[in-house]
Each structure stands twice: as C-alpha cells, then as structure tokens.
Design an enzyme around this catalytic site. Structure first.
Site, PDB file in Angstrom:
ATOM      1  N   GLY A 102      -7.108  -1.888   6.010  1.00  0.00           N
ATOM      2  CA  GLY A 102      -6.945  -0.772   4.996  1.00  0.00           C
ATOM      3  C   GLY A 102      -6.808   0.412   5.820  1.00  0.00           C
ATOM      4  O   GLY A 102      -7.550   1.115   6.678  1.00  0.00           O
TER       5      GLY A 102
ATOM      6  N   GLY B 184      -6.895   3.450   4.128  1.00  0.00           N
ATOM      7  CA  GLY B 184      -7.592   4.495   3.188  1.00  0.00           C
ATOM      8  C   GLY B 184      -8.366   5.559   3.933  1.00  0.00           C
ATOM      9  O   GLY B 184      -8.414   5.714   5.024  1.00  0.00           O
ATOM     10  N   PHE B 185      -9.189   6.216   3.233  1.00  0.00           N
ATOM     11  CA  PHE B 185     -10.103   7.157   3.876  1.00  0.00           C
ATOM     12  C   PHE B 185     -10.943   6.808   4.915  1.00  0.00           C
ATOM     13  O   PHE B 185     -11.004   7.267   6.123  1.00  0.00           O
ATOM     14  CB  PHE B 185     -10.883   8.037   2.789  1.00  0.00           C
ATOM     15  CG  PHE B 185     -10.252   8.875   1.966  1.00  0.00           C
ATOM     16  CD1 PHE B 185      -9.610   9.889   2.596  1.00  0.00           C
ATOM     17  CD2 PHE B 185      -9.794   8.612   0.662  1.00  0.00           C
ATOM     18  CE1 PHE B 185      -8.790  10.960   1.632  1.00  0.00           C
ATOM     19  CE2 PHE B 185      -9.331   9.703  -0.183  1.00  0.00           C
ATOM     20  CZ  PHE B 185      -8.687  10.425   0.200  1.00  0.00           C
ATOM     21  N   GLY B 186     -11.645   5.421   4.915  1.00  0.00           N
ATOM     22  CA  GLY B 186     -12.454   4.966   5.871  1.00  0.00           C
ATOM     23  C   GLY B 186     -11.779   4.256   6.991  1.00  0.00           C
ATOM     24  O   GLY B 186     -11.960   4.842   8.011  1.00  0.00           O
TER      25      GLY B 186
ATOM     26  N   VAL C 108      -3.640  -8.416   3.432  1.00  0.00           N
ATOM     27  CA  VAL C 108      -4.681  -9.285   3.875  1.00  0.00           C
ATOM     28  C   VAL C 108      -5.129 -10.217   2.462  1.00  0.00           C
ATOM     29  O   VAL C 108      -5.531  -9.544   1.591  1.00  0.00           O
ATOM     30  CB  VAL C 108      -5.715  -8.375   4.476  1.00  0.00           C
ATOM     31  CG1 VAL C 108      -6.938  -9.264   4.857  1.00  0.00           C
ATOM     32  CG2 VAL C 108      -5.155  -7.859   5.969  1.00  0.00           C
TER      33      VAL C 108
ATOM     34  N   GLU D   5     -11.380  14.792 -14.873  1.00  0.00           N
ATOM     35  CA  GLU D   5     -10.104  15.589 -14.270  1.00  0.00           C
ATOM     36  C   GLU D   5      -8.737  15.186 -15.061  1.00  0.00           C
ATOM     37  O   GLU D   5      -7.806  16.114 -15.371  1.00  0.00           O
ATOM     38  CB  GLU D   5     -10.236  15.211 -12.841  1.00  0.00           C
ATOM     39  CG  GLU D   5     -11.132  15.746 -12.436  1.00  0.00           C
ATOM     40  CD  GLU D   5     -11.062  15.613 -10.732  1.00  0.00           C
ATOM     41  OE1 GLU D   5     -11.652  16.661  -9.906  1.00  0.00           O
ATOM     42  OE2 GLU D   5     -10.724  14.709 -10.189  1.00  0.00           O
TER      43      GLU D   5
ATOM     44  N   ASP E 169     -15.632   1.896  -0.264  1.00  0.00           N
ATOM     45  CA  ASP E 169     -15.771   1.303  -1.546  1.00  0.00           C
ATOM     46  C   ASP E 169     -16.078  -0.360  -1.674  1.00  0.00           C
ATOM     47  O   ASP E 169     -16.840  -0.525  -2.604  1.00  0.00           O
ATOM     48  CB  ASP E 169     -14.701   1.444  -2.544  1.00  0.00           C
ATOM     49  CG  ASP E 169     -14.160   2.918  -2.714  1.00  0.00           C
ATOM     50  OD1 ASP E 169     -15.225   3.641  -2.380  1.00  0.00           O
ATOM     51  OD2 ASP E 169     -13.566   3.269  -3.433  1.00  0.00           O
TER      52      ASP E 169
ATOM     53  N   ALA F 215     -14.522   9.088  -1.595  1.00  0.00           N
ATOM     54  CA  ALA F 215     -14.008   9.323  -0.117  1.00  0.00           C
ATOM     55  C   ALA F 215     -14.954   9.788   0.910  1.00  0.00           C
ATOM     56  O   ALA F 215     -14.727   9.400   2.046  1.00  0.00           O
ATOM     57  CB  ALA F 215     -12.671  10.347  -0.596  1.00  0.00           C
TER      58      ALA F 215
END
Lengths: 437, 437
Positions: free
Chosen positions: A8, A10-12, A76, A167, A297, A312
């Site tokens: 992944g 993403g942010f992590g 994956v 938002e 997450d 995030a």
C-alpha cells in the site's frame, strides 16, 4: 540485507517507505495503482474544482529518490504468514518484515441495494465518474419534460454526515450555485436539491457542540437540507427510502456513511474487531507474528480506551513509527508502544468556511478555512501540484467558475426521452426550458 | 426568428456558432459531449504531458456569453431532411437552417482485426486509456520473465506516418527516454521499441521533400524505427503482421492511418465521395437542400482540382463562411463561393523540433517549434488553460519530467504471470529486474 515489503502506497505505507529510505533494508513498496492519492481532496475532483492529476502522484517518481526502495505495481490478494510471502495476482514476493497498509473501502453496512445503486468516493475513477454523473444529470434534466423524472435527476442525496459527507455536500452546493447557475436556467437550478442524511442526530457528531452547530448552520445557508436521525433502508435507481417510510426521489445517491478495511484484512486470517479492523499489539505487530505490522485504516488500536479513528494523520504517524520500530529492532534497541498525537482535526464547509480543532482551540469560519488551505497545500507532495492546485482554487474563488466540469466518464443518468418541438404543449408550458438548453 | 441548428461543437461548429452570436437567429448547438476538444494536442494527453482538462473546455461556459446560442447535449443519429428535423437519441429538434459539423472517426480501411485490437486516438477517453495502457505495459514488463512477452509489452507500433503519427511517435519516444528511463531500469528501457509503419514511402508524405527528410532523420534520432512502404495486414492482441509476411510482436498498436466521416454522414442519405465525405456545393450546402450546410471533416470540397484536407483550419474557415453565408442570405445579399486560404501547416517532432510551411517558407528545427508553440497556445480557448499548459510544458522541458503519468484507466495489458523469488533462476539470471521494480 533484510527484505521489508510494504503493501500500500497510501499515507501509512508511503510514510513508512520514506522513513526507511537510505537505511540498511531492501524495501519493496507494492500498490495496485501506480500513484499515491491525496484522498482528502477527492471531493474537489468530484465537484469539478481540481483535475484528477493535481491530487495524484506517480509512486515511482517519489520512490526513485530513495535508493533502497523499489516500487512494484501489484494487486495483493493475501499473505502466506507461515512461509512469509505476499501473494499477489500472478506471483508472490518473499519478506523478512511486512508492513500491511492497504487501507479501507466503502462500507455499505448490509444495505445491498446501496452497494448496487449508490455511488462512492474512494478512488480517482469514482471522483471522475461522480463529476460526470452530476453534470450529465443537469444536462438531461434540462431536456426532461416529466416533472418527477426531472426532480429525481436534480436531487442529490449524500448519506453520511461525517467530514467527507459535509465537505462534499458543501462543495456540491457551491458548484450548483456558482458555475451551474450560470450554465443552466434559474428555474432549473432552483429545482436542484442536496439532501444530507445521517442516522446520528448531528452532522460531524464527533466534534464539539459549537462546531457541529456552526457546520449545520453553514450547510443550511448553502441550501443543503439536513435529514438527521434518519436511516436509509433502500437505495433504488431513482429514489432512496428511509426506514421510517419516507422516500426521496433521487437519481444520485452518494454513500459516505463509513468505511471498512479492504478484503485483504480478512484474507490475513487473523483476529479482527467488530468493525473489521485487524487487532494489533501496542507496537502495531500482529499477535503471534512479530514480523508483520498492520497500520492505517486496517488496524484496530485503542488509546485511552477509545479506538483510533481511520484518518490520514493516524496512518502517517503509524507509518513513521513502524519504520522507527524496524530500525530499532535491527539495532537491538527497544521502542515504546505506539501513541497517536493528535494535532487536531478540521473539515471545510465550502468557500471560506471550515471548522477546526487545533492546539486545543476550536475555530470556525474564515480563519479555520485559511488554516485548512495552508495545511492541505503543504501536504500536497510536490511543488508543481501545489502550484496547480493554488491556481485552480484562486481561479474558482475569484471567478466563481470551474473549468474542470467535463463529462468524461460514461453517461449513467440517461434513461428517458426528451423532445424539443415548437408546437408541443410541453415546450409552450415551460418557457424556462427554452432558456435552459 | 430563424432557427439555426448546429450539429457538433468541434472547430467548425463552434466557429459557426461564435460568428452567429449576437445575430438575429435562434441558434441551438448540439454535441454528444459537454466540451469542446482541442484535438491537435490529444497526443500530449496520451503521452502524459498534459492533463485532459487542459485541452477540453465546457461548451456551456463558452456559449453562455452568446445570448442567442443555446447548447444542448445530445447524440444526433440522423436528419429528417423532408420535415427539417434533427433526429437525436430520445427526441428531435426542428430547424430552418442546419449546419452539420459532426467530424470524423478513425478509418480502419477494412482491416477488421485492427478495429478490434488496435487503439485509436480521437477522443479524450482514448487518450487517457492509451496513457494508462503504455504505462501499465512498462509496469508489467518489469515483472515479466518471458523474453517474448516482455518484448511485445515493450513494443509500440504506430500505424500511419502523417502528422498525428509523427507527433505521437516523437512524444512517446521522449516519454520513454525521459521520465520512464528514470523510473525503470536502463536494461528494460533499452528494450523498448517504437515502430512507425506507413504504406507510403515517406513520413509526412504531403510535405515537401526537405521537410520529410528532416522529419525522418529527427524521428530516427529519437530512436523511432521507420518501416515505410509497408502495409499492415492484421493486428492481433500481441503482434502485427505486414502484408509481406513480416511480424512485429507488440501489445500496443496505435492506428493513426486515417479518418472517415462519422456515421451521421451516411445517415443523411445523400451523395458521398469515395472517402465517405459528403459532396457539397461551392457554398457548402447539400445539393438540392440549400438549407443544410455540411462542413469540416464531413464535407468533400475540391479546390484547384484537389480535395481539401481534413484539418482544423479548413473546418474553422468553413464554420466562419457558413455563418457569413447565413447572415448574407437573410439580408438578401450574395456571397462568393467558399475558398480555403491556407496559412500553412506544421508538425512537431518532439522537444524543440518541428517542420512548418508558413507564409511560403519551409522551416525546420527550433524556429518551427517555437512557431508551433505560440500558435497552439494562442488557439487554446481560455487564459487559464493556456497558463496551465505553459506551466506543464515548462516543467517537462526543464525537468524532463511528466507528472501526469498516472494509470487511471482499466488495465488492458496484463495477461501473464510473474514471480519474484530470490531462489528462482529467473531472478538470478536477470539482475536488471531487481533494479527495475
């Protein structure tokens, strides 16, 4: 050299890779996409404020500065914990240490009709499809004679009153009141409805009361109808039914009611919390598998008896922690348990308004919005993206215009017929339609 | 007030509408898309240089400045010439005067396998899909053990040596030699081939010999293999066969060999030229139907015994002519027959090089390229687009980087398996793969 595989980007995962860059590890970063997505601004792509390219960044362009990190585009499907291999479509990759940071997907909470008929907003294709869908709904409404069909084309139901729902609803209201109000007839635009539905009694339920109230007032000022304490029972192709029997005719239903970990969390075959997240130790490793970290997450972590939110900043701090933990283990050092340090949360409610909890302060209005602006710009990975985003925003702000309002995805709104005929009573009876198209 | 209906918001239709704006006509502009597309830069979207939003502009945002012009998004299927109605999906629209400017589509010249397996580049979705396809081919080639499969993933065949084929091949070569050469291992990038196939003996066959030769030299300097005088017999999912029996293994075949009018030209039921274009009178009206104009890529017009080419400048001049003709007829004035005034033609061959015929001059190299740059920027409809395009180009030019290289369309290259295993001979035998992903 130890092989660290990160699933992944993403942010992590990206933060973990960045912190491992230059170290004595052989790092492989996997993602099913070739780009890192700045998800917090996805709703702006969906409302024609930003190009999709402004919030996505090719992973290879980031990772190639990090000598010991390679990127591999791969889907994956599972992990062979016993043999220490990541299983992917078409192949597998061995690891010594594994970081699973594959994120979350939309949770439909058993409302199967929502899975089928509602739209979601998790990836770039969702955002582009949603933008196209909303714009096409206006195009078709302008040609629609049947008042009921026209009403359902012009009603946009947002399910979920959390930050994402708030938002999106705010940005959609401004898209309609600004650019679309100039593109279409006033009569048509006046018929447009945005309905925000949540089963909880407040929008932004996790925020302090004064921020919640401010948000509700702002949304109503923007013309968003709030239906709170209302539960969605069914989503059909042209309407939503609530569990109290009420019906909202709507061709567009956006499901933002929550997320659940991606299926990989289940494929791990380990203990999970009720919300589907994976239970991890205080150092974010899997119980019984000290070589496997789960973060972001996908991970269920309690702190002060409360589960950490799926946000995030949590994922980023966990990514950084895991990189530190890996380096410390290799050096034989001990590391304290993971602890999330909240720097605050914020949500934006249209042009020039936001709510923020930062440094113990509770802010609303323009100041909160400016803070949001600076923070999001500074997070955007790259100077050019930052500049392009700023130009887009400045343009929108100054000219109430959105140049991105292109219908580029397949049309998902059309099913009726329309007619334009100077002799037909329909046209005589509805002069606004003449102006509309 | 006379009702003028214009079918198509391309270069011809949009110009006609613009020139009729403010006049004493009730103008309806129809297009199946809600945007005007700046087609000449489509190849730059396909090669990750420009965002799709930079070359497309919402028609309503243009047309709303023109009081008497309304836009309607509709898929036109035919024209009822007898009853003077435009037929569209779901309805029909009456007209007093009709301008048909619906453009052209890719012509496969009876090579049915090409229709099935080759890619084309006519619309925005084509460009985004092609960009994703090329980038995904590199991602999968990096994981591919089979040398033959890897070769076909890394071979890009461009069929057609006209301006579009030349421009795309040049831009693709620079995408590979620049950004992708930094993303992937040198060994992998060295395996990439671009093959330009044309049945004619020269690239840019319609240009003067010295410009053709310059173009061929430039393309070869960029690493493009020219296969001229070669005819494509068949396109399969992983290779191209030529009529002389030669075979090129390639998972990507781009068909840029020519265009034909859209099916609406046939649906008119009128006399057509051998290339499918509609025969029109010297004032661009249909023979026997003085109230119907056909312009742009759909119209067959001879001038000095040569058919006019299917090019944006021809369509734009015809659009302007038709608007003048309509106004003159209403005023009872006569108008001279249409005559195309060529202001020159140009084609760009990568960074800093182009060929141009302008003002009787034949230019090559940087000067021609600067001319191309200024012209295309000035054509781009809107200040913001111009600025964004310039920023993108400047960024690419200065940093040899393309930030748009995102795989956002469904993956169309994957069919094999890959494996990453420190114990497998494949990995041992090909160390470059370790660096590649």
């Amino acid at each position: 050299m130890k092989r660290v595989v990160i699933v992944g980007a993403g942010f992590g995962g990206l933060r973990a890779a960045r912190r491992l860059a230059g170290g004595d590890f052989d790092v492989t970063l996997l993602d099913r996409q070739n780009y890192h997505l700045f998800q917090p601004l996805l709703y702006q792509v969906a409302t024609a404020s930003l190009e999709q390219e402004s919030i996505a960044y090719p992973v290879r362009a980031i990772a190639r500065r990090w000598g010991n990190v390679r990127f591999q585009m791969a889907e994956v499907t599972g992990v062979d914990l016993a043999n220490k291999r990541v299983l992917a479509e078409g192949g597998s990759i061995p690891y010594d240490l594994l970081v699973v940071a594959a994120g979350a997907q939309t949770a439909f909470f058993g409302v199967e009709s929502a899975r089928q008929h509602a739209r979601e907003l998790k990836g770039l294709p969702d955002a582009v499809a949603l933008r196209s869908h909303v714009l096409a709904a206006f195009e078709h409404a302008a040609l629609e004679d049947d008042p009921q069909k026209r009403a359902s084309l012009l009603t946009f139901v947002v399910v979920g009153g959390g930050p994402t729902g708030v938002e999106y609803a705010g940005a959609l209201a401004e898209l309609i009141d600004g650019p679309l109000a100039r593109d279409f007839s006033p009569e048509l635009v006046d018929m447009a409805r945005i309905v925000l539905v949540d089963m909880l009694p407040h929008v932004l339920d996790a925020y302090p009361p004064n921020l919640r109230d401010y948000t509700a007032r702002r949304l109503e000022a923007l013309g968003v109808e709030l239906m709170l304490g209302a539960q969605v029972a069914d989503v059909l192709s042209d309407r939503v039914t609530l569990s109290d029997g009420r019906t909202i005719p709507a061709k567009t239903v956006l499901w933002m009611a929550g997320v659940e970990p991606v299926p990989l969390a289940g494929a791990l075959g380990v203990d999970r919390a009720r919300d589907g997240r994976v239970h991890v130790e205080s150092d974010l490793t899997l119980p019984g598998h000290p070589d496997v970290y789960v973060i972001g997450d996908m991970a269920y972590v309690e702190q002060d008896s409360e589960p950490l939110p799926q946000m995030a900043p949590v994922a980023m701090q966990q990514g950084a922690y895991v990189a530190r933990h890996i380096a410390a283990r290799a050096a034989g050092r001990a590391v304290e348990p993971f602890r999330y340090r909240s720097r605050g949360t914020m949500a934006v409610i249209g042009r020039g308004a936001a709510v923020a909890r930062v440094f113990g302060l509770r802010l609303t209005g323009l100041l909160a919005w400016l803070m949001w602006l600076v923070l999001h710009l500074s997070y955007l990975i790259d100077f050019r993206n930052r500049l392009l985003v700023l130009i887009n925003w400045a343009y929108d702000y100054l000219f109430f215009e959105r140049k991105v309002r292109l219908i580029t995805a397949p049309d998902t709104t059309r099913d009726g017929e329309w007619s334009v005929d100077d002799t037909s009573p329909a046209r005589e009876a509805s002069p606004e339609r003449v102006a509309a198209f």
